[in-house]
Design an enzyme around this catalytic site. Sequence first.
Site, PDB file in Angstrom:
ATOM      1  CE  LYS A  71      -2.539   0.317   3.762  1.00 24.27           C
ATOM      2  NZ  LYS A  71      -1.557   1.231   4.319  1.00 24.27           N
ATOM      3  CB  THR A  73       5.306  -0.143  -2.312  1.00 26.65           C
ATOM      4  OG1 THR A  73       6.012  -0.250  -1.287  1.00 26.65           O
ATOM      5  CG2 THR A  73       6.201  -0.073  -3.562  1.00 26.65           C
ATOM      6  NE  ARG A  94      -0.267   5.165   8.664  1.00 24.70           N
ATOM      7  CZ  ARG A  94      -0.637   4.083   8.928  1.00 24.70           C
ATOM      8  NH1 ARG A  94      -0.807   3.708  10.093  1.00 24.70           N
ATOM      9  NH2 ARG A  94      -0.460   3.485   8.103  1.00 24.70           N
ATOM     10  CE  LYS A 105       2.577  -3.107   8.597  1.00 29.20           C
ATOM     11  NZ  LYS A 105       3.093  -1.995   7.945  1.00 29.20           N
ATOM     12  CB  ALA A 273      -5.016   1.544  10.922  1.00 29.42           C
ATOM     13  CG  PHE A 301      -3.574  -2.241   8.747  1.00 27.54           C
ATOM     14  CD1 PHE A 301      -2.575  -3.065   8.488  1.00 27.54           C
ATOM     15  CD2 PHE A 301      -3.787  -1.880  10.192  1.00 27.54           C
ATOM     16  CE1 PHE A 301      -1.238  -3.236   9.331  1.00 27.54           C
ATOM     17  CE2 PHE A 301      -2.493  -2.132  10.960  1.00 27.54           C
ATOM     18  CZ  PHE A 301      -1.538  -2.778  10.465  1.00 27.54           C
ATOM     19  CG  PHE A 381       4.553 -10.482  -6.631  1.00 28.51           C
ATOM     20  CD1 PHE A 381       5.504 -10.735  -5.568  1.00 28.51           C
ATOM     21  CD2 PHE A 381       3.401  -9.464  -5.982  1.00 28.51           C
ATOM     22  CE1 PHE A 381       5.584  -9.952  -4.506  1.00 28.51           C
ATOM     23  CE2 PHE A 381       3.531  -8.919  -4.953  1.00 28.51           C
ATOM     24  CZ  PHE A 381       4.600  -9.179  -4.098  1.00 28.51           C
ATOM     25  CD1 TRP A 409       9.204  -3.365  -3.853  1.00 26.61           C
ATOM     26  CD2 TRP A 409      10.495  -3.938  -5.496  1.00 26.61           C
ATOM     27  NE1 TRP A 409      10.592  -3.737  -3.286  1.00 26.61           N
ATOM     28  CE2 TRP A 409      11.271  -4.129  -4.243  1.00 26.61           C
ATOM     29  CE3 TRP A 409      11.402  -4.433  -6.740  1.00 26.61           C
ATOM     30  CZ2 TRP A 409      12.562  -4.639  -4.271  1.00 26.61           C
ATOM     31  CZ3 TRP A 409      12.492  -4.988  -6.614  1.00 26.61           C
ATOM     32  CH2 TRP A 409      13.057  -5.152  -5.492  1.00 26.61           C
TER      33      TRP A 409
END
Length: 553
Positions: A71, A73, A94, A105, A273, A301, A381, A409
Amino acid sequence: MQTDIEISQRSAIKNIKEIAKKLNIDESDLECYGHYKAKISSSVWKNIEKNHFGKLILVTSINPTPAGEGKTTTSIGLSDALSLLGHKTCVALREPSLGPCFGSKGTATGGGYSQVIPMEDINLHFTGDIHAITCAHNLLAALIDNHVFRGNQLNFDLKKIVWRRVLDMNDRALRHTVIGMGGITDGVVRESGFDISVSSEIMALICLAHDLKDLREKLDKIILGYTSEDKPITCKMLEATGSVLTLLKDVIKPNLVQTIGGTPALIHGGPFANIAHGCNSLIATKHALKLADYVVTEAGFGSDLGAEKFLDIKCPLLGKYPDVVVIVATIRALKMHGYVTKDKLNEENLQALSDGFANLGKHIQNIQRYNLPVTVALNIFDSDTKNEINFLKERCESMGVRVELSKVWAQGGEGAVQLAETVIKLANSKHDSFHPLYNATDTLDMKIEKIAGTIYGANGVVYSAKSKDFLQKYRSCCYPVCIAKTEKSLSDDKSLLGCPKNFRVTINDMKLMAGAGMIVAYAGNIMTMPGLPRIPRATQINVTNDGVIVGLN
């Protein structure tokens, strides 16, 4: 393959003064922290064109899985794509917490060629905001215990002191503590504990304050505890607001950095969140909307947590709702929501994808329920097959939603140009007016049940005895509700993937955050102080003798 930190360290970075010029911010309005990061002076707001308001793009996602979604990224890559198309763009995010960074994480500055930089600084101490919030919170805790020790003139009931201490690190051993142990001069013995700093009410209200004056008024209202007659004792009554505000006077200023693509990034505030409201600061978003034509922001999230809180808690204060919402998904994550194990994700599995699509479908429905334009960004991917991609496109199109492939990415902004073009089209289209989930005048239980029933898909809500007592006292409160629950499921049970059916949400506790102006309802077994995993990411992080940080990903 290069790691995120290696890509970041090898990327060209511009002086922050050059980045500020892209938003027409004069260097005299910057408070620089070295060459590559700065706080924006409060004087900027006075000179902003008041009639200008950029388009607001909210990025959310499906429920996260170990397969990854991307998200943040995607948010960064989308902002770079908008910049490549010639639009004056800013991304508002954030600040990362040290807890996930050293826990399970990892970092929160994007990935690959879609990152905000300098990533080491942003992920670690940055400009000191979270440290200052931690100190301000713990100053209040120290003042409470000193007040009790010195005679307790405000009549704190020791069993009803609700202000715990905080630490910006995962440490399960501090969840429940006994303080004041020792001799007669070592304080009054009582039970207490620690939460992670980003769950602090001070973090929440910093992110919901309009300015320094508003911040002072919010601090005044913080409830620290109650008397034996259940009368609230506030920060103002303890005469602590001035000293706490002094520690926060610079925290309230937004932080300016840049993406690898050179797009200005405002990174300010860091509430989780799953246990807080999950949105960056109101001040940063307001600045971005006045300084740029397109503003990309994310809420923590999925739509069940961050986006719902963004729309129902933050937007009424902002005075603006998103012009378009982007939902980030991956085929791998959707197959996990179809209960495929991680070791089988590289195999084509249309049945599992079909089963897992229910999760994405629910998030699409949630955003459509607010009458907001929505598109899906499919983070690609190498293992994704044409059959799987086409299947997902067809399912989304059957719901009236377009899917755009995202390759940010590997390609940065160039990997999201088509996504950016779709976002621009939707953001400038005419659509129905925003439809709020609940009204401020709804009772507290009505608000909770609308969130649980409409957004989570629950059959009902179960309240503990403690929560029932709270409901009886605050049923008519006009504050919005911030539900703290697991991020891994639409339900309050992290093991229920996909789109669970026939479940009820259990509210075990509730807390009035009068300073932040919201009520937090704790669902399921949610923890406000996370623990470390069996193998913490901290074991992989190091620094060379030349001072170069490695392993931070």
